[in-house]
Every structure is written in C-alpha cells, then in structure tokens.
Motif scaffolding. Structure first.
Motif, PDB file in Angstrom:
ATOM      1  N   ARG A 107      49.852  -9.247 -14.138  1.00 29.76           N
ATOM      2  CA  ARG A 107      51.174  -8.466 -14.729  1.00 29.76           C
ATOM      3  C   ARG A 107      50.498  -7.367 -15.494  1.00 29.76           C
ATOM      4  O   ARG A 107      51.172  -6.170 -15.298  1.00 29.76           O
ATOM      5  N   ARG A 108      49.462  -7.383 -16.227  1.00 31.95           N
ATOM      6  CA  ARG A 108      48.789  -6.270 -17.084  1.00 31.95           C
ATOM      7  C   ARG A 108      48.262  -5.303 -16.048  1.00 31.95           C
ATOM      8  O   ARG A 108      48.587  -4.122 -16.515  1.00 31.95           O
ATOM      9  N   ALA A 109      47.520  -5.724 -15.032  1.00 34.44           N
ATOM     10  CA  ALA A 109      46.992  -4.884 -14.114  1.00 34.44           C
ATOM     11  C   ALA A 109      48.067  -3.890 -13.694  1.00 34.44           C
ATOM     12  O   ALA A 109      47.959  -2.690 -13.571  1.00 34.44           O
ATOM     13  N   ASP A 110      49.309  -4.608 -13.314  1.00 35.64           N
ATOM     14  CA  ASP A 110      50.218  -3.680 -12.599  1.00 35.64           C
ATOM     15  C   ASP A 110      50.754  -2.791 -13.604  1.00 35.64           C
ATOM     16  O   ASP A 110      51.394  -1.531 -13.314  1.00 35.64           O
ATOM     17  N   HIS A 111      50.926  -2.980 -14.833  1.00 35.50           N
ATOM     18  CA  HIS A 111      51.510  -2.104 -16.058  1.00 35.50           C
ATOM     19  C   HIS A 111      50.585  -0.971 -16.256  1.00 35.50           C
ATOM     20  O   HIS A 111      51.022   0.128 -16.192  1.00 35.50           O
ATOM     21  N   LEU A 112      49.409  -1.418 -16.225  1.00 32.74           N
ATOM     22  CA  LEU A 112      48.358  -0.426 -16.196  1.00 32.74           C
ATOM     23  C   LEU A 112      48.239   0.487 -15.208  1.00 32.74           C
ATOM     24  O   LEU A 112      48.065   1.743 -15.127  1.00 32.74           O
ATOM     25  N   ALA A 113      48.318   0.013 -14.016  1.00 32.97           N
ATOM     26  CA  ALA A 113      48.413   0.699 -12.702  1.00 32.97           C
ATOM     27  C   ALA A 113      49.645   1.831 -12.706  1.00 32.97           C
ATOM     28  O   ALA A 113      49.330   3.165 -12.289  1.00 32.97           O
ATOM     29  N   ALA A 114      50.625   1.475 -13.225  1.00 30.35           N
ATOM     30  CA  ALA A 114      52.011   2.273 -13.462  1.00 30.35           C
ATOM     31  C   ALA A 114      51.584   3.292 -14.395  1.00 30.35           C
ATOM     32  O   ALA A 114      51.950   4.472 -14.155  1.00 30.35           O
ATOM     33  N   GLU A 115      51.063   2.982 -15.574  1.00 33.92           N
ATOM     34  CA  GLU A 115      50.546   4.142 -16.664  1.00 33.92           C
ATOM     35  C   GLU A 115      49.459   5.247 -16.013  1.00 33.92           C
ATOM     36  O   GLU A 115      49.649   6.364 -16.259  1.00 33.92           O
ATOM     37  N   SER A 116      48.586   4.451 -15.170  1.00 37.25           N
ATOM     38  CA  SER A 116      47.574   5.506 -14.693  1.00 37.25           C
ATOM     39  C   SER A 116      47.982   6.488 -13.619  1.00 37.25           C
ATOM     40  O   SER A 116      47.677   7.712 -13.662  1.00 37.25           O
ATOM     41  N   GLU A 117      48.951   6.100 -12.723  1.00 31.05           N
ATOM     42  CA  GLU A 117      49.708   6.830 -11.972  1.00 31.05           C
ATOM     43  C   GLU A 117      50.455   7.989 -12.659  1.00 31.05           C
ATOM     44  O   GLU A 117      50.533   9.221 -12.519  1.00 31.05           O
ATOM     45  N   ARG A 118      51.311   7.727 -13.786  1.00 33.39           N
ATOM     46  CA  ARG A 118      51.855   8.768 -14.771  1.00 33.39           C
ATOM     47  C   ARG A 118      50.879   9.654 -15.320  1.00 33.39           C
ATOM     48  O   ARG A 118      51.080  10.676 -15.329  1.00 33.39           O
TER      49      ARG A 118
END
Length: 204
Positions: A129-140
């Motif tokens: 779940r943390r990795a998914d949150h960070l991936a979304a932040e990275s894309e933004r």
C-alpha cells in the motif's frame, strides 16, 4: 541582540530568507514563488504560517519592511528585505541543513523496526500500500517537473529532483521486500502460544 540559530531554524525560514536574498518581496509574491518552485514538497505551509514566520524573522532582525503599497481595492502589501544578519543566518542554516546529517527519527523507519508484531501477510499488504501511494506521488511529481516554468534554473528544483529520486528508490525497495516476504525469504518469528492457566500455575 543575536538570536540563537535554533530559534529560527526551520525549512520555512530558509525558504523565506532565500527568496528575500534574491530581491525584496511581499508575502503574496513569496507564496506564489514557493508554489512555482514546488517548495511545498519540503516546507509545511498551513494557514498563516508564512506570515507568522515573517513576523518572527522581523522580530529577530533578519528581515525588515521597506515599503507598504496598495493597488486599487486590494489590501495593503508590505514589502520586506533581508538584512545583513539575515544573510549571515541564511548561510549558517543552509550549511547546517546540507552539510550535517542528523537522525530525524522518521515514523516509517520506527514502524519497520517493529514489523514482526504483524503477520507476514499483513506486513506485505502495508508495504505494498505504501509503495502504491508513493508511485502515485512519483507520477504527480514527474508531471510537475515536466511542466515547470522553463525559465526556472535547475538549482531551484534540486530538492524536487532529490525527493523524486528518493521516492523511486524507496518504491523499488518496497516492491522487492514485499516479494521477499511473500516468497518466504524474510525470516519471521513464530508467534508464542498463549499459556493455559494450568501451565502458568505449574511455572509458578
């Protein structure tokens, strides 16, 4: 009277003094420029925190008001300039922030230290779940970097680049660790069986 460095030591202090070291500005100009440079990634600005910081720095003698103007029906705007004491403090703070690594006791690392309290499945789910949150932040962040004002020099975006690289490294580590846990490559302590009253009595 010189204020102790720790009394004004904060990322927002550094951001305000840096902007004023470039030129005199009013608070609204500071806020717009901080947004353009994506400083929100490294500085918490809530409510009147910018104005509180400006007032604190003025009391400390690190900046000073130079003029107050009004355009039409807009509220008055006070322009501030950095003082010599402010320039000296800014250099000291940047030297401290950049050159002296400190343990900031991040919450995530504290959680990792006690991950064995959970089951392997629970731990893997949380890390994923943390990795998914960070991936979304990275894309933004990648989109924002790609559309950054073309006249902004790279040096004012270095902290955004750094955070993006750190985010991507963490995502890679999280994904690999989740895979290791799910494949049984991370040793996990066996849960202790609760003792029966008879066993407790026998021990005593």
């Amino acid at each position: 009277m010189e204020r102790p460095l720790r009394a004004v030591s904060s990322p927002l202090t550094v951001a305000v003094l840096t902007l004023l070291a470039e030129k005199a500005r009013h608070p609204y100009d500071m806020k717009v420029t901080l947004r353009e440079r994506h400083i929100a990634e490294t500085v918490k600005m809530r409510g009147g925190s910018l104005y509180d910081t400006i007032a604190r720095l003025e009391r400390a003698g690190l900046l000073t008001p130079t003029e107050t103007s009004r355009a039409g029906s807009r509220p008055e705007r006070t322009v501030y300039a950095i003082t010599e004491a402010g320039r000296k403090t800014l250099r000291e703070l940047i030297s401290e922030f950049v050159g002296e690594p400190i343990n900031e006791f991040p919450r995530f690392v504290a959680g990792l230290a006690h991950l064995a309290v959970l089951t392997p499945a629970e731990a893997a789910a949380l890390l994923r779940r943390r990795a998914d949150h960070l991936a979304a932040e990275s894309e933004r962040a990648a989109r924002e970097l790609a559309t950054a004002a073309p006249d902004l020099p790279r040096v004012v975006l270095l902290e955004t680049e750094y955070l993006q690289r750190m985010r991507d490294c963490e995502i890679g580590w999280l994904r690999q660790t989740v895979a290791d846990i799910e494949h049984g490559h991370v040793a996990w302590p066996e849960p202790e069986s609760p003792s029966s009253p008879a066993q407790e009595e026998k021990r005593s």
